[in-house]
Design a protein around this motif. Structure first.
Motif, PDB file in Angstrom:
ATOM      1  N   GLU A 222      28.746  37.453  44.504  1.00 32.58           N
ATOM      2  CA  GLU A 222      29.647  36.885  45.504  1.00 32.58           C
ATOM      3  C   GLU A 222      31.108  36.816  45.023  1.00 32.58           C
ATOM      4  OE1 GLU A 222      28.116  33.495  42.992  1.00 32.58           O
ATOM      5  OE2 GLU A 222      27.313  35.333  43.907  1.00 32.58           O
ATOM      6  N   ASP A 223      31.381  37.278  43.811  1.00 31.14           N
ATOM      7  CA  ASP A 223      32.727  37.211  43.245  1.00 31.14           C
ATOM      8  C   ASP A 223      33.549  38.414  43.739  1.00 31.14           C
ATOM      9  OD1 ASP A 223      35.013  37.000  41.756  1.00 31.14           O
ATOM     10  OD2 ASP A 223      34.030  36.969  39.804  1.00 31.14           O
ATOM     11  N   THR A 224      34.101  38.297  44.952  1.00 32.30           N
ATOM     12  CA  THR A 224      34.799  39.431  45.557  1.00 32.30           C
ATOM     13  C   THR A 224      36.030  39.852  44.762  1.00 32.30           C
ATOM     14  OG1 THR A 224      36.015  37.901  46.991  1.00 32.30           O
ATOM     15  CG2 THR A 224      34.033  38.932  47.899  1.00 32.30           C
ATOM     16  N   LEU A 225      36.693  38.907  44.102  1.00 34.75           N
ATOM     17  CA  LEU A 225      37.908  39.251  43.362  1.00 34.75           C
ATOM     18  C   LEU A 225      37.600  40.147  42.160  1.00 34.75           C
ATOM     19  CD1 LEU A 225      39.718  35.799  43.483  1.00 34.75           C
ATOM     20  CD2 LEU A 225      40.185  37.820  44.878  1.00 34.75           C
ATOM     21  N   THR A 226      36.518  39.836  41.450  1.00 40.18           N
ATOM     22  CA  THR A 226      36.132  40.689  40.319  1.00 40.18           C
ATOM     23  C   THR A 226      35.644  42.043  40.800  1.00 40.18           C
ATOM     24  OG1 THR A 226      35.580  38.779  38.925  1.00 40.18           O
ATOM     25  CG2 THR A 226      34.604  40.882  38.319  1.00 40.18           C
ATOM     26  N   TRP A 227      34.866  42.069  41.874  1.00 35.29           N
ATOM     27  CA  TRP A 227      34.388  43.352  42.395  1.00 35.29           C
ATOM     28  C   TRP A 227      35.539  44.188  42.944  1.00 35.29           C
ATOM     29  CZ3 TRP A 227      30.149  45.589  41.011  1.00 35.29           C
ATOM     30  CH2 TRP A 227      29.082  44.812  40.562  1.00 35.29           C
ATOM     31  N   GLN A 228      36.559  43.532  43.458  1.00 39.79           N
ATOM     32  CA  GLN A 228      37.755  44.259  43.889  1.00 39.79           C
ATOM     33  C   GLN A 228      38.406  44.946  42.690  1.00 39.79           C
ATOM     34  OE1 GLN A 228      41.534  42.138  45.139  1.00 39.79           O
ATOM     35  NE2 GLN A 228      40.932  43.057  47.091  1.00 39.79           N
ATOM     36  N   PHE A 229      38.519  44.210  41.584  1.00 38.65           N
ATOM     37  CA  PHE A 229      39.080  44.794  40.364  1.00 38.65           C
ATOM     38  C   PHE A 229      38.225  45.959  39.882  1.00 38.65           C
ATOM     39  CE2 PHE A 229      39.167  45.228  35.785  1.00 38.65           C
ATOM     40  CZ  PHE A 229      40.532  45.335  35.521  1.00 38.65           C
ATOM     41  N   ILE A 230      36.904  45.818  39.956  1.00 36.32           N
ATOM     42  CA  ILE A 230      35.993  46.880  39.515  1.00 36.32           C
ATOM     43  C   ILE A 230      36.205  48.144  40.338  1.00 36.32           C
ATOM     44  CG2 ILE A 230      33.555  47.579  39.450  1.00 36.32           C
ATOM     45  CD1 ILE A 230      32.920  44.655  38.636  1.00 36.32           C
TER      46      ILE A 230
ATOM     47  N   LYS B 144      30.142  46.996  31.437  1.00 40.02           N
ATOM     48  CA  LYS B 144      29.860  45.643  30.959  1.00 40.02           C
ATOM     49  C   LYS B 144      30.335  44.606  31.974  1.00 40.02           C
ATOM     50  CE  LYS B 144      30.501  42.579  26.979  1.00 40.02           C
ATOM     51  NZ  LYS B 144      31.107  42.427  25.630  1.00 40.02           N
ATOM     52  N   LEU B 145      31.508  44.869  32.587  1.00 40.74           N
ATOM     53  CA  LEU B 145      32.028  43.946  33.598  1.00 40.74           C
ATOM     54  C   LEU B 145      31.111  43.890  34.814  1.00 40.74           C
ATOM     55  CD1 LEU B 145      34.317  42.047  34.427  1.00 40.74           C
ATOM     56  CD2 LEU B 145      35.542  44.032  35.352  1.00 40.74           C
TER      57      LEU B 145
ATOM     58  N   GLU C 215      38.893  42.434  31.857  1.00 43.77           N
ATOM     59  CA  GLU C 215      39.806  43.062  32.814  1.00 43.77           C
ATOM     60  C   GLU C 215      41.077  43.535  32.112  1.00 43.77           C
ATOM     61  OE1 GLU C 215      40.471  40.513  36.140  1.00 43.77           O
ATOM     62  OE2 GLU C 215      38.382  40.607  36.830  1.00 43.77           O
ATOM     63  N   LYS C 216      41.623  42.723  31.212  1.00 43.79           N
ATOM     64  CA  LYS C 216      42.817  43.124  30.471  1.00 43.79           C
ATOM     65  C   LYS C 216      42.536  44.341  29.596  1.00 43.79           C
ATOM     66  CE  LYS C 216      44.885  38.505  30.357  1.00 43.79           C
ATOM     67  NZ  LYS C 216      45.237  37.324  29.515  1.00 43.79           N
ATOM     68  N   GLU C 217      41.360  44.374  28.984  1.00 39.85           N
ATOM     69  CA  GLU C 217      41.005  45.505  28.121  1.00 39.85           C
ATOM     70  C   GLU C 217      40.832  46.780  28.936  1.00 39.85           C
ATOM     71  OE1 GLU C 217      37.530  44.061  26.180  1.00 39.85           O
ATOM     72  OE2 GLU C 217      38.640  42.953  24.633  1.00 39.85           O
TER      73      GLU C 217
ATOM     74  N   GLY D 211      37.087  52.811  28.474  1.00 41.28           N
ATOM     75  CA  GLY D 211      37.291  52.128  29.744  1.00 41.28           C
ATOM     76  C   GLY D 211      36.021  52.072  30.578  1.00 41.28           C
ATOM     77  N   TRP D 212      35.282  53.199  30.642  1.00 46.15           N
ATOM     78  CA  TRP D 212      34.025  53.227  31.406  1.00 46.15           C
ATOM     79  C   TRP D 212      32.999  52.262  30.815  1.00 46.15           C
ATOM     80  CZ3 TRP D 212      34.735  59.074  30.882  1.00 46.15           C
ATOM     81  CH2 TRP D 212      35.498  59.561  31.951  1.00 46.15           C
TER      82      TRP D 212
END
Length: 316
Positions: free
Chosen positions: A107-115, A99-100, A78-80, A93-94
């Protein structure tokens, strides 16, 4: 400060705000997780714990959490990705975003929100999104964790830092498409929210300085020059108080423009000079050149020519 178990820390603050467990965790996790956290039976992932603390307006620096390798991998990616966006390294970035996606749990809504937020900002490999498309994706990202959100109900919810950043980016997209009334409405709501709910987070977060800079810029564009100067002064003082000087030169740059249109050339020149040397100190060469050009065109003020660096990126 006495040692306090993080579950007690969360429970006490939740009670102070008169929130139920369901209200606190909506979109982040289920109420059972919060219950088990408060009673000491479960320690959720650090991202979930951070999000809960942020919604409560509490700093994340008062506790330690065990972090798994997978969590570290997610945080690093996420930082990268954020760095790629800032540096406009779209292809890289793409690739990192793909990869992310591969390692994010469904079920990881926080990571999918970042995506989703990153997709909106990076665009597609075939080109950037339109402002309408960008806002649609940003709203989808926000509603992963604030499912009942509408722009009309912006002041009715609690927000994490990530959610505030999404709202700020929605405001920026309205600004870039010239819809300044909607921009101002969102920015004003965000500034008020951070003022009220993030008192204990101000020292460790640059959110208030960032939001005040954007709000001041919008007020200047709307020709509300005195109001813009007042917001710049608040932002300048906050930046000094909390040691967040990244946005410091921009406040002087905005004030310089406002004073010029208020027909106060002496104050305008003073702010242009301060902005110029602050941009020089922070090695923001493109904004330095913009300040030189504006000062020359508007006031006939000749600031030194910097011959050492080429333009990099504008934050204005």
């Amino acid at each position: 400060m006495p040692t306090m178990f993080v579950g007690d820390y969360i429970k006490r603050r939740r009670k102070e705000l008169e929130l139920t467990q369901e209200q606190l965790c909506e979109g982040i996790c289920d109420a059972t997780t919060v219950s088990r956290l408060e009673t000491g039976f479960q320690a959720p992932r650090r991202t979930i714990l951070n999000a809960l603390l942020q919604r409560l307006g509490l700093p994340e620096t008062r506790y330690f959490a065990v972090v798994t390798k997978s969590e570290l991998d997610l945080e690093t990616l996420e930082k990268e990705i954020v760095a790629c966006h800032v540096q406009k390294h779209w292809q890289e970035g793409w690739a990192k975003l793909e990869k992310l996606r591969e390692i994010a749990e469904p079920e990881d809504t926080l990571t999918w929100q970042f995506i989703l937020r990153s997709e909106a900002l990076l665009g597609r490999r075939t080109g950037r999104y339109t402002y309408d498309q960008q806002r649609e994706r940003l709203l989808c990202a926000l509603r992963l964790t604030v499912p009942r959100f509408t722009l009309e109900s912006i002041d009715q919810f609690l927000y994490t830092v990530e959610e505030i950043k999404i709202l700020n980016q929605i405001a920026n997209s309205y600004s870039r498409s010239g819809q300044l009334e909607q921009t101002q409405k969102i920015q004003r709501a965000l500034v008020e929210y951070v003022r009220i709910h993030y008192q204990e987070l101000l020292e460790q977060s640059e959110l208030l300085s960032m939001l005040l800079q954007n709000y001041a810029h919008t007020l200047c564009r709307k020709k509300e020059y005195k109001a813009s100067i007042a917001v710049c002064e608040e932002g300048r003082k906050a930046s000094l108080q909390y040691g967040h000087c990244r946005y410091f030169p921009a406040f002087f740059a905005i004030m310089a423009e406002c004073y010029f249109f208020l027909e106060d050339p002496a104050s305008s020149a003073d702010c242009y000079i301060k902005a110029y040397y602050l941009y020089e100190t922070t090695e923001d060469w493109e904004n330095l050149q913009l300040i030189r050009q504006e000062a020359k065109e508007r006031l006939g003020l000749a600031l030194p020519v910097d011959q050492t660096q080429s333009s990099v990126r504008s934050i204005r």
